[in-house]
Design a protein around this motif. Structure first.
Motif, PDB file in Angstrom:
ATOM      1  N   PHE A   1       1.356 -14.691   4.153  1.00 26.60           N
ATOM      2  CA  PHE A   1       2.659 -14.084   4.454  1.00 26.60           C
ATOM      3  C   PHE A   1       3.703 -14.607   3.457  1.00 26.60           C
ATOM      4  O   PHE A   1       4.475 -13.835   2.865  1.00 26.60           O
ATOM      5  CB  PHE A   1       3.038 -14.417   5.898  1.00 26.60           C
ATOM      6  CG  PHE A   1       4.398 -13.928   6.337  1.00 26.60           C
ATOM      7  CD1 PHE A   1       4.875 -12.667   5.970  1.00 26.60           C
ATOM      8  CD2 PHE A   1       5.204 -14.723   7.152  1.00 26.60           C
ATOM      9  CE1 PHE A   1       6.128 -12.220   6.388  1.00 26.60           C
ATOM     10  CE2 PHE A   1       6.451 -14.286   7.572  1.00 26.60           C
ATOM     11  CZ  PHE A   1       6.916 -13.037   7.188  1.00 26.60           C
ATOM     12  N   ALA A   2       3.698 -15.935   3.222  1.00 25.09           N
ATOM     13  CA  ALA A   2       4.671 -16.534   2.300  1.00 25.09           C
ATOM     14  C   ALA A   2       4.486 -15.988   0.883  1.00 25.09           C
ATOM     15  O   ALA A   2       5.463 -15.724   0.172  1.00 25.09           O
ATOM     16  CB  ALA A   2       4.519 -18.055   2.303  1.00 25.09           C
ATOM     17  N   ARG A   3       3.242 -15.785   0.484  1.00 23.71           N
ATOM     18  CA  ARG A   3       3.009 -15.285  -0.881  1.00 23.71           C
ATOM     19  C   ARG A   3       3.475 -13.835  -1.011  1.00 23.71           C
ATOM     20  O   ARG A   3       4.025 -13.436  -2.044  1.00 23.71           O
ATOM     21  CB  ARG A   3       1.529 -15.439  -1.245  1.00 23.71           C
ATOM     22  CG  ARG A   3       1.153 -16.918  -1.317  1.00 23.71           C
ATOM     23  CD  ARG A   3      -0.310 -17.132  -1.480  1.00 23.71           C
ATOM     24  NE  ARG A   3      -0.717 -16.909  -2.859  1.00 23.71           N
ATOM     25  CZ  ARG A   3      -1.963 -17.117  -3.296  1.00 23.71           C
ATOM     26  NH1 ARG A   3      -2.898 -17.536  -2.460  1.00 23.71           N
ATOM     27  NH2 ARG A   3      -2.261 -16.904  -4.542  1.00 23.71           N
ATOM     28  N   ALA A   4       3.284 -13.063   0.048  1.00 26.19           N
ATOM     29  CA  ALA A   4       3.777 -11.673   0.016  1.00 26.19           C
ATOM     30  C   ALA A   4       5.303 -11.658  -0.036  1.00 26.19           C
ATOM     31  O   ALA A   4       5.912 -10.878  -0.796  1.00 26.19           O
ATOM     32  CB  ALA A   4       3.270 -10.918   1.241  1.00 26.19           C
ATOM     33  N   VAL A   5       5.952 -12.532   0.737  1.00 26.53           N
ATOM     34  CA  VAL A   5       7.424 -12.602   0.728  1.00 26.53           C
ATOM     35  C   VAL A   5       7.914 -13.031  -0.659  1.00 26.53           C
ATOM     36  O   VAL A   5       8.921 -12.514  -1.165  1.00 26.53           O
ATOM     37  CB  VAL A   5       7.920 -13.575   1.831  1.00 26.53           C
ATOM     38  CG1 VAL A   5       9.406 -13.890   1.661  1.00 26.53           C
ATOM     39  CG2 VAL A   5       7.667 -12.977   3.217  1.00 26.53           C
ATOM     40  N   THR A   6       7.168 -13.940  -1.294  1.00 27.50           N
ATOM     41  CA  THR A   6       7.556 -14.388  -2.637  1.00 27.50           C
ATOM     42  C   THR A   6       7.517 -13.217  -3.615  1.00 27.50           C
ATOM     43  O   THR A   6       8.403 -13.062  -4.467  1.00 27.50           O
ATOM     44  CB  THR A   6       6.619 -15.526  -3.101  1.00 27.50           C
ATOM     45  OG1 THR A   6       6.681 -16.568  -2.134  1.00 27.50           O
ATOM     46  CG2 THR A   6       7.017 -16.070  -4.459  1.00 27.50           C
ATOM     47  N   GLN A   7       6.509 -12.368  -3.477  1.00 22.51           N
ATOM     48  CA  GLN A   7       6.440 -11.184  -4.351  1.00 22.51           C
ATOM     49  C   GLN A   7       7.646 -10.277  -4.119  1.00 22.51           C
ATOM     50  O   GLN A   7       8.243  -9.768  -5.064  1.00 22.51           O
ATOM     51  CB  GLN A   7       5.135 -10.398  -4.095  1.00 22.51           C
ATOM     52  CG  GLN A   7       3.890 -11.115  -4.573  1.00 22.51           C
ATOM     53  CD  GLN A   7       4.004 -11.514  -6.042  1.00 22.51           C
ATOM     54  OE1 GLN A   7       4.443 -10.734  -6.882  1.00 22.51           O
ATOM     55  NE2 GLN A   7       3.637 -12.754  -6.348  1.00 22.51           N
TER      56      GLN A   7
ATOM     57  N   GLN B   1       4.555   5.033   3.886  1.00 23.30           N
ATOM     58  CA  GLN B   1       3.256   4.745   3.280  1.00 23.30           C
ATOM     59  C   GLN B   1       3.200   3.287   2.792  1.00 23.30           C
ATOM     60  O   GLN B   1       4.179   2.776   2.248  1.00 23.30           O
ATOM     61  CB  GLN B   1       3.069   5.671   2.086  1.00 23.30           C
ATOM     62  CG  GLN B   1       1.656   5.683   1.635  1.00 23.30           C
ATOM     63  CD  GLN B   1       1.368   6.886   0.753  1.00 23.30           C
ATOM     64  OE1 GLN B   1       2.288   7.616   0.346  1.00 23.30           O
ATOM     65  NE2 GLN B   1       0.116   7.093   0.448  1.00 23.30           N
ATOM     66  N   SER B   2       2.050   2.646   2.999  1.00 24.87           N
ATOM     67  CA  SER B   2       1.973   1.232   2.646  1.00 24.87           C
ATOM     68  C   SER B   2       1.869   1.048   1.132  1.00 24.87           C
ATOM     69  O   SER B   2       1.384   1.911   0.397  1.00 24.87           O
ATOM     70  CB  SER B   2       0.813   0.568   3.369  1.00 24.87           C
ATOM     71  OG  SER B   2      -0.378   1.133   2.952  1.00 24.87           O
ATOM     72  N   ILE B   3       2.349  -0.111   0.695  1.00 29.93           N
ATOM     73  CA  ILE B   3       2.347  -0.466  -0.732  1.00 29.93           C
ATOM     74  C   ILE B   3       1.324  -1.586  -0.921  1.00 29.93           C
ATOM     75  O   ILE B   3       1.534  -2.692  -0.425  1.00 29.93           O
ATOM     76  CB  ILE B   3       3.750  -0.969  -1.161  1.00 29.93           C
ATOM     77  CG1 ILE B   3       4.815   0.079  -0.843  1.00 29.93           C
ATOM     78  CG2 ILE B   3       3.765  -1.373  -2.619  1.00 29.93           C
ATOM     79  CD1 ILE B   3       6.237  -0.454  -0.901  1.00 29.93           C
ATOM     80  N   PRO B   4       0.201  -1.317  -1.586  1.00 35.79           N
ATOM     81  CA  PRO B   4      -0.820  -2.374  -1.713  1.00 35.79           C
ATOM     82  C   PRO B   4      -0.368  -3.508  -2.625  1.00 35.79           C
ATOM     83  O   PRO B   4       0.344  -3.285  -3.598  1.00 35.79           O
ATOM     84  CB  PRO B   4      -2.027  -1.651  -2.318  1.00 35.79           C
ATOM     85  CG  PRO B   4      -1.627  -0.237  -2.518  1.00 35.79           C
ATOM     86  CD  PRO B   4      -0.169  -0.081  -2.250  1.00 35.79           C
ATOM     87  N   LEU B   5      -0.755  -4.740  -2.256  1.00 42.07           N
ATOM     88  CA  LEU B   5      -0.487  -5.895  -3.113  1.00 42.07           C
ATOM     89  C   LEU B   5      -1.784  -6.369  -3.746  1.00 42.07           C
ATOM     90  O   LEU B   5      -1.874  -7.487  -4.235  1.00 42.07           O
ATOM     91  CB  LEU B   5       0.100  -7.050  -2.288  1.00 42.07           C
ATOM     92  CG  LEU B   5       1.420  -6.810  -1.565  1.00 42.07           C
ATOM     93  CD1 LEU B   5       1.839  -8.050  -0.782  1.00 42.07           C
ATOM     94  CD2 LEU B   5       2.514  -6.473  -2.560  1.00 42.07           C
ATOM     95  N   SER B   6      -2.790  -5.491  -3.710  1.00 44.06           N
ATOM     96  CA  SER B   6      -4.157  -5.943  -3.983  1.00 44.06           C
ATOM     97  C   SER B   6      -4.379  -6.402  -5.419  1.00 44.06           C
ATOM     98  O   SER B   6      -5.344  -7.094  -5.696  1.00 44.06           O
ATOM     99  CB  SER B   6      -5.141  -4.841  -3.632  1.00 44.06           C
ATOM    100  OG  SER B   6      -4.621  -3.630  -4.070  1.00 44.06           O
ATOM    101  N   ASP B   7      -3.460  -6.040  -6.348  1.00 40.50           N
ATOM    102  CA  ASP B   7      -3.716  -6.493  -7.716  1.00 40.50           C
ATOM    103  C   ASP B   7      -3.270  -7.941  -7.929  1.00 40.50           C
ATOM    104  O   ASP B   7      -3.407  -8.494  -8.999  1.00 40.50           O
ATOM    105  CB  ASP B   7      -3.042  -5.560  -8.738  1.00 40.50           C
ATOM    106  CG  ASP B   7      -1.568  -5.383  -8.452  1.00 40.50           C
ATOM    107  OD1 ASP B   7      -1.166  -5.626  -7.295  1.00 40.50           O
ATOM    108  OD2 ASP B   7      -0.823  -5.023  -9.368  1.00 40.50           O
ATOM    109  N   LEU B   8      -2.732  -8.587  -6.875  1.00 33.50           N
ATOM    110  CA  LEU B   8      -2.300  -9.977  -7.017  1.00 33.50           C
ATOM    111  C   LEU B   8      -3.411 -10.911  -6.545  1.00 33.50           C
ATOM    112  O   LEU B   8      -3.946 -10.713  -5.456  1.00 33.50           O
ATOM    113  CB  LEU B   8      -1.050 -10.208  -6.173  1.00 33.50           C
ATOM    114  CG  LEU B   8       0.145  -9.395  -6.650  1.00 33.50           C
ATOM    115  CD1 LEU B   8       1.205  -9.339  -5.566  1.00 33.50           C
ATOM    116  CD2 LEU B   8       0.717 -10.020  -7.902  1.00 33.50           C
ATOM    117  N   PRO B   9      -3.761 -11.925  -7.335  1.00 37.24           N
ATOM    118  CA  PRO B   9      -4.854 -12.803  -6.928  1.00 37.24           C
ATOM    119  C   PRO B   9      -4.573 -13.457  -5.577  1.00 37.24           C
ATOM    120  O   PRO B   9      -3.463 -13.939  -5.343  1.00 37.24           O
ATOM    121  CB  PRO B   9      -4.917 -13.869  -8.040  1.00 37.24           C
ATOM    122  CG  PRO B   9      -3.790 -13.598  -8.964  1.00 37.24           C
ATOM    123  CD  PRO B   9      -3.138 -12.308  -8.600  1.00 37.24           C
TER     124      PRO B   9
END
Ligand code: ADP
Length: 499
Positions: free
Chosen positions: A117-123, A56-64
């Motif tokens: 992509f880079a910001r998601a990897v940073t998270q 199941q996917s994990i949303p990152l939507s709460d990150l600006p």
């Protein structure tokens, strides 16, 4: 040791070139050395299709800035390593290639695609809460992920150490200055001390400036990029960071690339028995519409068709190959003008020159097995994998004396005999330089004993990943030791201040 390894392409999920081969094989070799390695890559359509065990996917939507983005945990279909596919259908599930649209043009939203992509990897690197896994080291590759070291460097407190690998400095990740807003970096980094590059922004520069350690893919290229001739405008910055730059030669995957694989090679063979190679040659000549003749030297070429790979000089080299009684087969795609000029030569020399435009890994392996000589020219070459594949298949490369080519091929002429030579090296990046070296290789080919010695020496080279993977492990360990020492010092300083 926990390692997050992120790349824009990883075999067997998505590939345009050598970066994908390295990003598939190196993490597997690191896992074999006991590293807890997890991968990250954009969720391209083909990657989502090929990945196994999707959860199941994990949303990152709460990150600006990351609205509509999620992580899909999955496993690599071959190695079983865990991977996070960064999912954002509007950015990564478009028709066309990984970086280009259907017409072969760079996608207009590439900055946003890879910034995101880079910001998601940073998270992920910071131990995103629902994931619950925090790496000690983040290893990112090429301009696509150059923002990760910069974004992490902006974090106070403890963070993973960062390693940034330059696979090809010529791709600077250049975008108009207005795109800076998508990077997530503080405004003061939109400057010469940050990511600004001659009025634009360079994502490659971000990685080079901010990573804790830099690597590139051969020792010789590590030296070359410190000079204006190879530095692509970043040589000054690279010289400043020279103490933190290491060249580690790439390896190749001996399981995926082997002449003894019956699923890819029509007549498997090895150093003990070359009969299969002769039959592979006859099959390739027949398949390609070339005259079937065991004694005619058959030269192969497999590459992106770009100036880097000297594809622009091939149309001038082909008549010379045909005139000297040899054959040429090419499989490649790239510059449309070069493609047209190559196809015109194939029409001029039927039965002597065959040109297959396109991306076809199965044909690439049949060429490696069936050709006698692999033309692997390059004006510059950070590492290059095809010359290593050529050696592995007993198809000695004709390579240019530069970068990783020079680090991996022992040139025939340098030895005067073929006991140590594994191929041919030439200097001049011209049609005549390449044609002369191919003539030389064809000459040696016509001496069967000398040729067999050369083939065996080439096939006995060991380009397995193990040794290079160990060097990466040692580098990670050294970075962690520095980080731990720094944290101890900070702790000591805080204690001192409290007393
Ligand atoms: P680069 O990454 O600069 O293109 P490398 O030699 O490092 O060059 O790696 C090229 C990779 O791409 C190799 O795996 C090679 O087999 C593959 N390749 C090149 N041309 C083609 C093609 N036309 N079809 C399929 N694979 C190709």
């Amino acid at each position: 040791m926990r390692l997050l390894f992120a790349s824009a392409e990883i075999v067997p999920l998505a590939k345009t070139g050598g970066l994908a081969d390295v990003s598939g094989a190196l993490p597997a070799a690191l896992a074999g050395l006991g590293v807890d390695v997890r991968l990250a890559m954009p969720g391209y359509t083909e990657a989502l299709d090929r990945a196994e065990g999707k959860q199941q996917s994990i949303p990152l939507s709460d990150l600006p800035g990351l609205e509509g983005v999620s992580l899909i945990p999955a496993r690599m279909p071959d190695t079983g390593l865990p991977i996070w596919l960064v999912d954002c259908p509007s950015l990564y599930r478009q028709p066309g290639g990984l970086y280009v649209d259907d017409s072969g043009n760079d996608r207009p939203d590439n900055c946003r695609r890879f910034a995101l992509f880079a910001r998601a990897v940073t998270q992920l690197a910071l131990g995103l809460r629902p994931v619950g896994w925090r790496p000690d080291i983040v290893h990112v590759n090429d301009w696509h992920l150059g923002l990760v070291p910069a974004l992490l460097a902006m974090q106070g407190g403890s963070r993973p150490a960062t390693v940034f690998t330059i696979h090809n400095l010529a791709f600077l990740g250049l975008f108009p200055a207005q795109e800076f807003a998508t990077t997530g970096l503080p405004p003061d980094l939109n400057s010469a001390d940050g990511v600004e590059f001659y009025g634009k922004i360079s994502l490659m520069k971000a990685g080079i400036r901010f990573a804790d350690h830099l690597t590139t893919v051969s020792p010789r290229y590590a030296k070359e990029i410190l000079t204006p001739a190879f530095g692509c405008g970043l040589d000054g910055l690279l010289r400043e960071r020279a103490a933190d730059l290491t060249g580690i030669l790439n390896g190749i995957d001996y399981e995926r690339w082997t002449p003894s694989d019956p699923s890819a090679v029509p007549f498997p063979y090895s150093t003990r028995d070359f009969a299969g190679k002769r039959r592979c040659k006859a099959a390739l000549q027949a398949e390609a519409g070339l005259e079937v003749d065991p004694d005619t030297p058959l030269v192969g070429y497999i590459s992106r068709l770009t100036e880097q790979k000297m594809a622009d000089v091939l149309p001038a080299v082909m008549p010379r190959i045909a005139a000297q009684g040899a054959q040429f087969i090419l499989c490649g795609a790239g510059d449309r003008n070069i493609e047209g000029a190559l196809q015109a030569q194939a029409v001029r020399f039927p039965g002597r020159v065959t040109v297959r435009i396109g991306y076809d890994e199965a044909l690439v392996k049949r060429i490696l097995a069936g050709a006698d000589i692999l033309a692997a020219p390059a004006r510059f070459e950070p590492c290059g994998l095809v010359q290593m594949y050529g050696m592995r298949y007993g198809t000695p490369p004709v390579a240019r004396k530069t970068g990783g080519m020079q680090d991996s091929v022992t040139g025939f002429e340098a030895q005067g005999s073929c006991s140590a030579a594994t191929g041919f090296l030439f200097e001049d990046s011209t049609a005549s330089g390449l044609a002369t070296a191919i003539d030389q290789a064809c000459g040696v080919y016509r001496s069967p004993i000398a040729w067999r010695k050369l083939q065996v020496a080439a096939m006995k080279q060991d380009f397995r990943w193990r040794r290079s993977a160990q060097r990466y492990c040692d580098l990670y360990a050294a970075l962690l030791a520095v980080r731990d020492a720094r944290q101890m010092n900070d702790f000591g300083a805080r204690q001192g201040a409290a007393e």
